[in-house]
Design an enzyme around this catalytic site. Structure first.
Site, PDB file in Angstrom:
ATOM      1  N   HIS A 132      -0.538 -11.157  28.815  1.00  0.00           N
ATOM      2  CA  HIS A 132       0.732 -10.672  28.308  1.00  0.00           C
ATOM      3  C   HIS A 132       1.448 -10.823  29.353  1.00  0.00           C
ATOM      4  CE1 HIS A 132      -0.269  -7.715  25.265  1.00  0.00           C
ATOM      5  NE2 HIS A 132      -1.170  -8.219  25.210  1.00  0.00           N
ATOM      6  N   CYS A 151       2.915  -2.635  26.595  1.00  0.00           N
ATOM      7  CA  CYS A 151       1.417  -2.116  27.652  1.00  0.00           C
ATOM      8  C   CYS A 151       1.771  -0.506  26.812  1.00  0.00           C
ATOM      9  CB  CYS A 151       0.716  -2.732  28.292  1.00  0.00           C
ATOM     10  SG  CYS A 151      -0.292  -2.017  28.820  1.00  0.00           S
ATOM     11  N   HIS A 196      -5.542 -15.539  25.758  1.00  0.00           N
ATOM     12  CA  HIS A 196      -4.319 -13.543  25.469  1.00  0.00           C
ATOM     13  C   HIS A 196      -3.994 -13.029  26.328  1.00  0.00           C
ATOM     14  CE1 HIS A 196      -3.046 -10.262  22.172  1.00  0.00           C
ATOM     15  NE2 HIS A 196      -3.526 -10.054  23.650  1.00  0.00           N
ATOM     16  N   ASN A 221       3.116  -9.516  25.144  1.00  0.00           N
ATOM     17  CA  ASN A 221       2.643 -11.337  25.417  1.00  0.00           C
ATOM     18  C   ASN A 221       3.653 -12.101  25.782  1.00  0.00           C
ATOM     19  OD1 ASN A 221       1.052  -9.748  22.134  1.00  0.00           O
ATOM     20  ND2 ASN A 221      -0.294 -10.818  23.654  1.00  0.00           N
ATOM     21  N   ARG A 239       0.928  -8.715  15.208  1.00  0.00           N
ATOM     22  CA  ARG A 239      -0.440  -7.489  15.306  1.00  0.00           C
ATOM     23  C   ARG A 239       0.099  -7.474  16.684  1.00  0.00           C
ATOM     24  NH1 ARG A 239      -3.747  -6.026  18.687  1.00  0.00           N
ATOM     25  NH2 ARG A 239      -4.339  -8.748  19.853  1.00  0.00           N
ATOM     26  N   ASP A 240      -0.157  -7.876  17.454  1.00  0.00           N
ATOM     27  CA  ASP A 240       0.299  -6.812  18.266  1.00  0.00           C
ATOM     28  C   ASP A 240       1.654  -6.631  19.082  1.00  0.00           C
ATOM     29  OD1 ASP A 240      -0.480  -6.357  21.235  1.00  0.00           O
ATOM     30  OD2 ASP A 240      -1.702  -8.399  22.214  1.00  0.00           O
TER      31      ASP A 240
HETATM   32 ZN    ZN Z   1      -2.891  -7.755  23.256  1.00  0.00          ZN
END
Ligand code: ZN
Length: 307
Positions: A209, A240, A207, A249, A13-14
């Site tokens: 990064h 990002c 969560h 992440n 997902r991320d």
């Molecule tokens: Zn994230």
């Protein structure tokens, strides 16, 4: 008995939502399957958003339907609104993760809503989910909890306010997300403690990064104040949009190495996890693959896994 720490793999997902190219659906499902077989207990497999917003998530329905058939793994899908929650439910997701930005600027940019409007949407989603015959968990993620690329400093009091509102709305769990990766270890401890004081064990995870290279240090800070659930992405996939060149992440392989080395039980076979990187090499050959442990190799000193 070793103390358990739960790692949720969020790469599909991320990691993929920022990818420049699209991983084909079959490779994505093979990757998710291999991670489940390596013992990853929770996997966030996609995002129920309109495909025109995030084209790499267009196959989330198909991927979710395949993933929920895998034994022994909890399947999470991101859902930003009621429509997304309904689609995730229909696809069989075990849990939805709902983003709620703490900072006004990120909330408007990402969701086109104020934080309070999104909290009201979460309440509607929870009400709908609770009416359904099948139980689906609702996790709410406080985005930009440690800083925002648009608004700058995010006051701890604002994080506490949003987390408390989400707990009051009936969320099963609340996580804190360092969406842009600006947080540092002392700040992680301060904000986690402040939120714990307000909502107790409903604060469920972090969560993180690795934008500034502090991701693993921040995870350790979280561990030290009692956090036992962490999101991470295989090979630190992703990035990002506000920090070009940054990794995504925290790297799952490095996190598992730290946890197992420290005596925590992740349930993940590190060798098998590292082997999963081949799906990234095949499916996304142009994306950078991060991680210290995969590059150095697992040292002989690493505690042997029972698996
Ligand atoms: Zn994230």
């Amino acid at each position: 008995m070793r103390e358990k720490v739960t790692v949720c793999e969020v790469g599909p997902r991320d990691g993929l939502q920022m990818a420049k190219t699209r991983m084909d659906t079959a490779t994505k499902i093979a990757w998710i399957t291999a991670m489940a077989e390596a013992g990853v207990p929770e996997i966030e497999v996609g995002s129920f958003v309109p495909p025109k917003l995030i084209p790499t998530m267009a196959d989330t329905d198909e991927v979710t339907r395949a993933a929920v058939r895998l034994p022994g793994v909890l399947i999470v899908a991101l859902a930003p609104n009621l429509r997304g929650a309904q689609n995730a439910y229909e696809a069989g997701a075990h849990r939805i993760s709902v983003p709620v930005s703490v900072s006004e600027g990120h909330s408007r940019a990402n969701l086109n809503r104020t934080p309070d409007e999104q909290i009201a949407e979460v309440a509607k989603m929870i009400a709908w989910v609770r009416e359904q015959p099948r139980r689906m968990e609702v996790e709410t993620a406080c985005s930009t909890a440690f800083g925002c690329s648009i608004d700058g400093v995010v006051p701890t009091a604002s994080v506490v306010r949003v987390a408390a509102a989400l707990a009051a709305a009936g969320a099963d769990m609340v996580t804190l997300a360092d969406t842009v990766g600006y947080g540092h270890p002392a700040q992680i401890k301060e904000v986690v403690r402040a939120v714990q004081a307000e909502i107790g064990s409903k604060l469920d995870g972090l969560h993180l990064h690795d934008t500034m290279g502090l991701g693993i240090a921040n995870a350790l800070a979280g561990l030290e104040v009692g956090v036992r659930n962490f999101d991470a992405a295989l090979a630190g996939l992703g990035g990002c949009p506000f920090a070009p060149g940054a990794s995504g992440n925290i790297v799952t392989e490095d996190l598992v190495f730290m946890l197992e080395s420290m005596g925590f039980e992740s349930g993940i076979n590190l060798d098998a996890l590292i082997a999963c990187r081949r799906y990234l090499a095949e499916g996304l050959p142009n994306e950078a693959r991060h991680g210290h442990v995969p590059q150095a190799g697992i040292p002989k000193t690493f505690r042997a896994l029972a698996a």
